[in-house]
Design a protein around this motif. Structure first.
Motif, PDB file in Angstrom:
ATOM      1  N   THR B  60      41.813   1.193 -55.310  1.00  0.00           N
ATOM      2  CA  THR B  60      41.539   0.083 -56.233  1.00  0.00           C
ATOM      3  C   THR B  60      41.682  -1.273 -55.561  1.00  0.00           C
ATOM      4  OG1 THR B  60      43.834   0.153 -56.974  1.00  0.00           O
ATOM      5  CG2 THR B  60      42.235   1.336 -58.313  1.00  0.00           C
ATOM      6  N   ARG B  61      42.789  -1.478 -54.860  1.00  0.00           N
ATOM      7  CA  ARG B  61      43.020  -2.829 -54.326  1.00  0.00           C
ATOM      8  C   ARG B  61      42.312  -3.048 -52.994  1.00  0.00           C
ATOM      9  NH1 ARG B  61      48.036  -4.679 -57.708  1.00  0.00           N
ATOM     10  NH2 ARG B  61      47.316  -3.401 -59.405  1.00  0.00           N
ATOM     11  N   LEU B  62      42.213  -2.013 -52.164  1.00  0.00           N
ATOM     12  CA  LEU B  62      41.594  -2.205 -50.849  1.00  0.00           C
ATOM     13  C   LEU B  62      40.191  -1.605 -50.784  1.00  0.00           C
ATOM     14  CD1 LEU B  62      44.691  -1.429 -48.574  1.00  0.00           C
ATOM     15  CD2 LEU B  62      43.811  -3.657 -49.243  1.00  0.00           C
ATOM     16  N   GLN B  63      39.725  -1.036 -51.881  1.00  0.00           N
ATOM     17  CA  GLN B  63      38.382  -0.450 -51.964  1.00  0.00           C
ATOM     18  C   GLN B  63      38.095   0.560 -50.864  1.00  0.00           C
ATOM     19  OE1 GLN B  63      36.629  -2.327 -54.584  1.00  0.00           O
ATOM     20  NE2 GLN B  63      38.614  -3.071 -54.782  1.00  0.00           N
ATOM     21  N   LEU B  64      39.123   1.270 -50.433  1.00  0.00           N
ATOM     22  CA  LEU B  64      38.901   2.290 -49.409  1.00  0.00           C
ATOM     23  C   LEU B  64      38.273   3.525 -50.044  1.00  0.00           C
ATOM     24  CD1 LEU B  64      42.131   2.186 -47.220  1.00  0.00           C
ATOM     25  CD2 LEU B  64      39.846   1.372 -46.642  1.00  0.00           C
ATOM     26  N   PRO B  65      37.546   4.315 -49.241  1.00  0.00           N
ATOM     27  CA  PRO B  65      36.975   5.540 -49.799  1.00  0.00           C
ATOM     28  C   PRO B  65      38.074   6.497 -50.275  1.00  0.00           C
ATOM     29  CG  PRO B  65      36.445   5.316 -47.455  1.00  0.00           C
ATOM     30  CD  PRO B  65      37.200   4.112 -47.843  1.00  0.00           C
ATOM     31  N   PHE B  66      37.692   7.381 -51.196  1.00  0.00           N
ATOM     32  CA  PHE B  66      38.668   8.221 -51.878  1.00  0.00           C
ATOM     33  C   PHE B  66      39.381   9.213 -50.959  1.00  0.00           C
ATOM     34  CE2 PHE B  66      39.168  12.198 -54.544  1.00  0.00           C
ATOM     35  CZ  PHE B  66      40.414  11.844 -55.019  1.00  0.00           C
ATOM     36  N   LEU B  67      38.605  10.001 -50.193  1.00  0.00           N
ATOM     37  CA  LEU B  67      39.232  11.078 -49.423  1.00  0.00           C
ATOM     38  C   LEU B  67      40.247  10.585 -48.395  1.00  0.00           C
ATOM     39  CD1 LEU B  67      36.388  13.718 -49.120  1.00  0.00           C
ATOM     40  CD2 LEU B  67      38.414  13.748 -50.586  1.00  0.00           C
ATOM     41  N   PRO B  68      39.901   9.552 -47.585  1.00  0.00           N
ATOM     42  CA  PRO B  68      40.923   9.048 -46.664  1.00  0.00           C
ATOM     43  C   PRO B  68      42.158   8.528 -47.409  1.00  0.00           C
ATOM     44  CG  PRO B  68      38.776   8.151 -46.110  1.00  0.00           C
ATOM     45  CD  PRO B  68      38.605   8.896 -47.381  1.00  0.00           C
ATOM     46  N   SER B  69      41.950   7.900 -48.558  1.00  0.00           N
ATOM     47  CA  SER B  69      43.088   7.384 -49.330  1.00  0.00           C
ATOM     48  C   SER B  69      43.988   8.523 -49.771  1.00  0.00           C
ATOM     49  CB  SER B  69      42.604   6.632 -50.568  1.00  0.00           C
ATOM     50  OG  SER B  69      41.671   5.664 -50.211  1.00  0.00           O
ATOM     51  N   LEU B  70      43.333   9.609 -50.201  1.00  0.00           N
ATOM     52  CA  LEU B  70      44.075  10.798 -50.627  1.00  0.00           C
ATOM     53  C   LEU B  70      44.962  11.299 -49.490  1.00  0.00           C
ATOM     54  CD1 LEU B  70      44.082  12.682 -53.109  1.00  0.00           C
ATOM     55  CD2 LEU B  70      42.373  14.067 -51.959  1.00  0.00           C
TER      56      LEU B  70
END
Lengths: 290, 298, 255
Positions: B60-70
């Protein structure tokens, strides 16, 4: 300021101590963290409210009624949910305790509704001034009652036959049973004592904060358990000391401006004590036997 | 994939199944710590929350893609688990349980007091990235990992620690190092589960990760059969679905749920599949195959 | 023959109690050395000191020329000292063969990443561990019980499994803590033969035992301990004649 906070801390701490005693006595004998104990405390508070509002009883009689009802519930819980599991794996009674806890919470939510219930003001709000310190009448009553109950507990454990049996069972469960002590009776009695003290704590907290809630037992119970561990689980003076210590630390922490971290104080203390003196302030050292 | 599924299953059931899957991942992580290695943890939900908040804040805050964030969420949960493990894994039994409980509550309070997590108001506006098919894939990966980890030199060392720490130590196992690794692996899966949870529920509040939740995960594991992979899966599934099936009893359902916990413990104190070991069953099957060959030849 | 283990002036106190008092002892490579003494003499404490479970309050323990008394137990095992326990400490819910495989832990490699990837090298290592475990079980005549749960074995079998597990660590020195306790005479005879076989493999044996007869037929040298101090040391025949031993250990009625 310091003395004022100290008095407030001790008042809160004495209620923690009353609940902590139940945890520590039960753990001392059957090594069970009785997670349903917080719910007994909560039920005690509710019985107290019903007694003073519906039945218009005097607060001291209400206290007595709450203690009696909780003794019945506490002993029944042990009989139904823990006794069949006494010789099973360590985690089974723990899960059973969590089940009881969920059961009692929902039961009370169904009966009383999910909102907080006001505890009527049963003690007039008279204040006493001693130097710069202000003490309310409720605080005085709580302190006197809590001390009386703790002294009473000490007398029971020191001088009564069943109290001596309790001490023996907590020292060495198997030997005590071999010596002809009726361990089932001792365990029931321990739950009865613990439940009565927790109920008293519940009524006092109701009187003090004027508000009770079906989920109030969760946090209070957990913190009281921390207090028991702080003092050294299994140790009765330890639970008293731990409770008072925790109450003072919490009130002090809030006074110093860490209000947002109020709930973390107990747990931080807990971890620190566990790391540096794992058996608690007054606990006996564990011996590593090879 | 999920849009295809919606033609056959109602979105409600997709949601429930996704949740079951997420809980299986988290519970298998806990089973690794408590069931396989024998280290009691009452603070598992805190690691779930670390994974959940990390992944949610990254997307949400850094708009990173989902899978790497996971993945980062899982790794951060593991790092915190390892850092915590160093001091507290010296404790044993109930004392360790209590310390983890305390740690879990501290994490909640810290999240309540942070700005980036939304404090007590919570964190909302999380994208719905978690799909049932993704969860199924992660569940399969988790089961596969657990199976391989348990059936190895590494896994044997962990089980030795569970059975007898001193004997394990004398057999040449560095107890602390292995406990910490087990804790790191278990908390990694908690973090991954948390990230998936965040992007399914789309809203996080610190109070959703308190010790009641930790006890819920522990219940999944113990009721299914501590130390058993199929047991954990079964326990999690039954207990997650139970409140749904108990909906007909409306407000009584949590009461019945609590009573069921007590009854199940009384009748099966070692859990539904207690003592059943998937790997042993498979090994036994393999052995049977081997031994049946000569009898066929005869 | 060279010295394998040297206990050099070792003392350990527990609170006010001195369990082992300025003890000196040297074990020769390839021998069977017995340690006897009445209950509470400090025999098991010496094993706990040698294997690193306790750290001496004073003195040094030297194994193959290196000081080991500051090492943790798992490192000492790596150096080549293995032990069994007086009160059997098996991994009782695991299979018999897994118990022995755990003994081979310090002689094999494989991190959790290896466990996940299962490379050919790791598979070979597993196969080797399996073979090695079977060899140790065969030596202790337990091969047919490999897949059973350790806790279900008979008492005598459990004692032998403890030895198998210790052997799997590939030790130079094997410490056996009352291995014959609770065994009948036939089992004891069998055990004595196994211990001789282990000795023939070049493993030095350090034996704590209550049963005098068992020790006398087996050990080259016997040390007698009482109240944490050595009161006699020598060949079995010498020790049996020693009046101090007779008084302290055998009791007066033997005389």
């Amino acid at each position: 300021m310091f003395w004022q906070q100290l008095i407030n801390g001790i008042t809160l701490g004495s209620t923690y101590a009353l609940i902590a005693l139940g945890y520590t006595m039960v753990y001392g004998i059957i090594q069970l963290i009785n997670f349903a104990h917080g719910e007994i405390y909560m039920i005690g508070a509710f019985v107290g409210v019903v007694a003073v509002t519906v039945f218009q009883l005097n607060i001291f009689i209400a206290l007595f009624v709450a203690m009696t009802v909780c003794i019945i519930i506490g002993v029944s819980v042990e009989r139904i949910a823990y006794k069949p599991l006494r010789r099973s794996t360590r985690l089974a009674p723990l899960i059973s305790a969590i089940g009881v806890s969920i059961f009692l919470q929902t039961l009370m939510t169904l009966i009383a509704g999910p909102q907080a219930v006001g505890f009527p003001q049963v003690i007039n709000d008279q204040l006493y001034h001693i130097g710069s310190v202000t003490v309310s009448k409720v605080q005085v009553i709580i302190l006197i009652l809590a001390s009386a109950l703790m002294v009473g507990l000490q007398l029971i454990i020191k001088y009564l036959r069943i109290g001596k049996a309790m001490r023996a069972a907590s020292e060495d469960y198997d030997t005590a049973s071999l010596m002809g002590i009726n361990v089932n009776r001792v365990i029931s009695f321990t739950f009865a004592l613990g439940s009565a003290l927790a109920a008293a704590g519940g009524v006092m907290v109701g009187m003090y904060f004027n508000s009770i809630h079906p989920l109030m037992g969760v946090m209070a119970g957990t913190k009281a358990f921390c207090a028991a561990v702080l003092g050294g689980i299994g140790s009765i003076p330890g639970a008293m000391l731990g409770g008072l210590f925790l109450g003072v630390a919490e009130v002090g922490g809030v006074a110093l401006g860490y209000g947002g971290y109020r709930d973390a104080i107990a747990f931080t203390l807990l971890i620190l004590v566990l790391l540096f003196k794992p058996t608690g302030l007054l606990g006996r050292p564990i011996q590593r036997k090879v | 994939m999920d849009s295809l599924l919606t033609n056959y299953i109602s979105p409600y059931y997709i949601k429930i199944f996704t949740l079951v899957g997420i809980y299986i991942i988290i519970a298998l992580g806990l089973n690794f710590i408590s069931g396989v290695t024998g280290q009691l943890s009452f603070g598992h939900a805190a690691f779930v929350s670390i994974g959940a908040y990390t992944a949610a804040i990254l997307t949400t805050r850094l708009q990173l893609p989902f899978l790497p964030s996971l993945l980062v969420g899982g790794l951060l949960a593991a790092v915190v688990g390892i850092l915590l493990g160093f001091p507290i894994l010296r404790l044993t039994g109930d004392y360790l349980g209590i310390a983890t409980l305390g740690f879990g509550e501290i994490v909640i309070v810290v999240f309540q007091n942070m700005d980036i997590t939304g404090g007590t108001i919570g964190l909302s506006g999380i994208a719905k990235n978690t799909s049932l098919s993704l969860v199924v894939l992660v569940v399969i990966f988790t089961i596969w990992s657990m199976y391989r980890l348990e059936n190895s030199r590494f896994g044997r060392a962990l089980m030795a620690i569970r059975e007898d720490e001193i004997a394990a130590n004398v057999m040449g196992i560095n107890i602390t190092a292995y406990k910490i690794q087990a804790f790191g692996i278990g908390t990694f899966f908690a973090g991954i589960g948390g990230g998936l949870y965040a992007h399914m529920i789309q809203y996080l509040n610190p109070t959703d990760f308190g010790f009641s939740r930790s006890f819920e995960y522990l219940t999944f594991v113990v009721l299914g059969g501590l130390g058993s992979i199929p047991g954990t899966i079964l326990g999690t599934t039954v207990l997650t679905l139970a409140p749904e099936f108990l909906r007909f009893v409306a407000e009584y359902r949590m009461m019945i749920y609590g009573a069921l916990m007590v009854i199940m413990m009384i009748f099966r104190p070692r859990g539904l599949l207690g003592g059943v070991n998937l790997s042993k069953k498979i090994r036994a099957l393999k052995n049977k195959k081997k031994t049946t060959i000569p009898s066929d030849a005869r | 023959m060279s010295e394998l283990l040297k206990i050099d002036n070792v003392t350990i106190n527990f609170g006010g109690l001195t369990a082992v008092d300025s003890l000196n002892m040297t074990l020769t490579e390839g021998n069977i050395r017995a340690l006897i003494g009445p209950n509470g003499a400090g025999k098991s404490t010496i094993f706990n000191l040698v294997t690193g479970i306790y750290t001496p309050s004073k003195g040094r323990i030297i194994f193959r020329g290196q000081i080991i008394n500051k090492l943790p137990p798992h490192k000492i095992t790596g150096r080549g000292i293995a032990r069994t326990f007086q009160n059997i400490r098996l991994f009782s819910e695991l299979s018999v063969i897994d118990n022995v495989k755990i003994g081979y832990h310090c002689r094999s490699r494989g991190s959790f990443i290896d466990a996940l990837l299962r490379s050919p090298a790791i598979k070979r290592e597993e196969a080797h561990t399996h073979e090695r475990a079977l060899t140790c079980l065969a030596l202790m005549e337990l091969a047919d019980k490999a897949e059973e749960v350790a806790g279900n074995l008979s008492y005598g079998e459990q004692r032998r499994l403890e030895i198998a597990r210790a052997l799997a660590t590939n030790p130079a020195l094997l410490c056996l803590d009352e291995p014959a306790a609770g065994m009948n005479p036939i089992e004891k005879e069998k055990l004595a033969n196994i211990i001789r076989k282990i000795k023939e493999m070049g493993i030095t044996i350090f034996l704590v035992e209550h049963d005098m007869k068992f020790v006398m037929n087996l050990a080259e040298k016997v040390t007698v301990l009482d109240y944490g101090k050595i009161i006699a040391s020598g060949t079995p025949a010498e020790v049996q004649r020693n009046p101090a031993v007779i008084e302290a250990y055998l009791g007066k009625e033997v005389v």
